[in-house]
Write a protein that holds these residues in place. Structure first.
Motif, PDB file in Angstrom:
ATOM      1  N   GLU A   1     -68.804  27.985 -14.622  1.00 51.57           N
ATOM      2  CA  GLU A   1     -69.472  29.017 -15.403  1.00 51.57           C
ATOM      3  C   GLU A   1     -69.581  28.581 -16.857  1.00 51.57           C
ATOM      4  OE1 GLU A   1     -67.754  32.880 -12.863  1.00 51.57           O
ATOM      5  OE2 GLU A   1     -67.607  32.799 -15.037  1.00 51.57           O
TER       6      GLU A   1
ATOM      7  N   MET B   1     -78.084  30.450 -11.875  1.00 50.64           N
ATOM      8  CA  MET B   1     -77.305  29.308 -11.391  1.00 50.64           C
ATOM      9  C   MET B   1     -78.147  28.059 -11.603  1.00 50.64           C
ATOM     10  SD  MET B   1     -74.274  29.887 -10.130  1.00 50.64           S
ATOM     11  CE  MET B   1     -73.974  28.525  -8.990  1.00 50.64           C
ATOM     12  N   TYR B   2     -77.512  27.016 -12.087  1.00 51.78           N
ATOM     13  CA  TYR B   2     -78.195  25.749 -12.293  1.00 51.78           C
ATOM     14  C   TYR B   2     -77.563  24.692 -11.392  1.00 51.78           C
ATOM     15  CZ  TYR B   2     -80.783  27.584 -16.234  1.00 51.78           C
ATOM     16  OH  TYR B   2     -81.639  28.315 -17.013  1.00 51.78           O
TER      17      TYR B   2
ATOM     18  N   LYS C   1     -83.059  25.582 -11.121  1.00 59.07           N
ATOM     19  CA  LYS C   1     -82.548  26.878 -11.567  1.00 59.07           C
ATOM     20  C   LYS C   1     -82.722  27.868 -10.430  1.00 59.07           C
ATOM     21  CE  LYS C   1     -84.169  30.513 -14.749  1.00 59.07           C
ATOM     22  NZ  LYS C   1     -85.132  30.784 -15.854  1.00 59.07           N
TER      23      LYS C   1
ATOM     24  N   GLY D   1     -72.141  31.186  -3.214  1.00 58.94           N
ATOM     25  CA  GLY D   1     -71.419  30.530  -4.293  1.00 58.94           C
ATOM     26  C   GLY D   1     -71.414  29.019  -4.228  1.00 58.94           C
TER      27      GLY D   1
ATOM     28  N   SER E   1     -74.597  32.296 -18.214  1.00 58.20           N
ATOM     29  CA  SER E   1     -74.842  33.635 -18.753  1.00 58.20           C
ATOM     30  C   SER E   1     -75.375  33.502 -20.168  1.00 58.20           C
ATOM     31  CB  SER E   1     -73.548  34.457 -18.772  1.00 58.20           C
ATOM     32  OG  SER E   1     -73.011  34.592 -17.474  1.00 58.20           O
TER      33      SER E   1
ATOM     34  N   GLY F   1     -73.136  23.752  -8.517  1.00 57.26           N
ATOM     35  CA  GLY F   1     -73.794  24.707  -9.396  1.00 57.26           C
ATOM     36  C   GLY F   1     -72.952  25.141 -10.587  1.00 57.26           C
ATOM     37  N   THR F   2     -73.643  25.568 -11.633  1.00 59.17           N
ATOM     38  CA  THR F   2     -73.036  26.163 -12.830  1.00 59.17           C
ATOM     39  C   THR F   2     -73.738  27.486 -13.093  1.00 59.17           C
ATOM     40  OG1 THR F   2     -72.471  24.041 -13.860  1.00 59.17           O
ATOM     41  CG2 THR F   2     -72.674  25.955 -15.319  1.00 59.17           C
ATOM     42  N   ARG F   3     -72.946  28.548 -13.197  1.00 64.89           N
ATOM     43  CA  ARG F   3     -73.530  29.851 -13.490  1.00 64.89           C
ATOM     44  C   ARG F   3     -73.625  30.024 -15.002  1.00 64.89           C
ATOM     45  NH1 ARG F   3     -74.592  34.096 -10.669  1.00 64.89           N
ATOM     46  NH2 ARG F   3     -73.355  33.385  -8.892  1.00 64.89           N
TER      47      ARG F   3
END
Lengths: 114, 114
Positions: free
Chosen positions: A10, A89-90, A38, B40, A111, A107-109
């Motif tokens: 994240e 999410m990327y 994305k 996830g 914000s 993935g990386t979330r």
């Protein structure tokens, strides 16, 4: 087998600021392709940017740019002037030149804070 | 120009049942790949179809099978459903030829197995 690692589950960024998402990969190939996708809550995977390994110049697409370090097998994504719509999410993805499938990272979330 | 389309959007099945998911590629695209995306996680490659034949396959059991039709559309079939098959199933297509050729993704089918 190729693997893709994204070490940041994240991330958060203030609106209008810059953020960098990390990606490393493992391959024995010398030529390959790298991508950032994305995936917003709508689930649609959208291509953000792509890079051919034989090109030394880093790819850019408007506010999105990459830092491709072939020797280090690193492919980070920089988002400038972050907007609320960038929240998603990327996923970093790898494709071998003659392979047909993509290998995705976890993935990386991201914000984006107003 | 319609992008990649998938049907149905959502599906609920019971363990042991069989399911068929459908995908229509983007206009001008001839290659279709299927991915499973658990909650996830990043998408995992299932298989790819080109010229109505399975060309590559990921690490998925034979319960997962597919088909490609002459109009390039494709189906994913899963037999003897398990709870662990619950996931978002993504279809992706790309155009003919060599080179970087990014994949374009559909919105996915959310499968829930109870």
């Amino acid at each position: 087998a190729q693997t893709v690692t994204q070490s940041q589950p994240e991330m958060s960024v203030q609106e209008a600021e810059t953020v960098t998402l990390s990606c490393t990969y493992d391959t024995s190939e010398s030529d390959y392709y790298l991508f950032w996708y994305k995936q917003p809550p709508s689930r649609q995977m959208i291509l953000v940017i792509r890079q051919e390994a034989y090109k030394q110049q880093n790819a850019t697409e408007n506010r999105f740019s990459v830092n491709f370090q072939k020797a280090a097998k690193s492919f980070s994504l920089k988002i400038s002037d972050s907007q609320l719509g960038d929240a998603a999410m990327y996923f970093c993805a790898y494709r071998a030149p003659y392979g047909q499938n993509f290998v995705f990272g976890p993935g990386t979330r991201l914000s984006v804070l107003p | 120009d319609a992008g990649v389309t998938q049907s149905p959007t959502h599906l609920i099945k019971t363990r042991g049942q069989q399911v068929t998911l459908r995908c229509s590629p983007k206009s001008g695209h001839d290659t279709v790949s299927w991915y499973q995306q658990a909650l996830g996680q990043g998408p995992q490659f299932i298989f790819q179809y080109y010229e109505e034949e399975e060309r590559q396959r990921g690490n998925f059991p034979d319960r997962f099978s597919g088909h490609q039709f002459p109009n390039y559309s494709s189906e994913l079939n899963v037999n003897a459903l398990l709870l662990g098959d619950s996931a978002l199933y993504l279809c992706a297509s790309r155009r003919p030829g060599q080179g970087i050729r990014e994949q374009y993704f559909g919105p996915g089918t959310r499968l829930t197995v109870t």
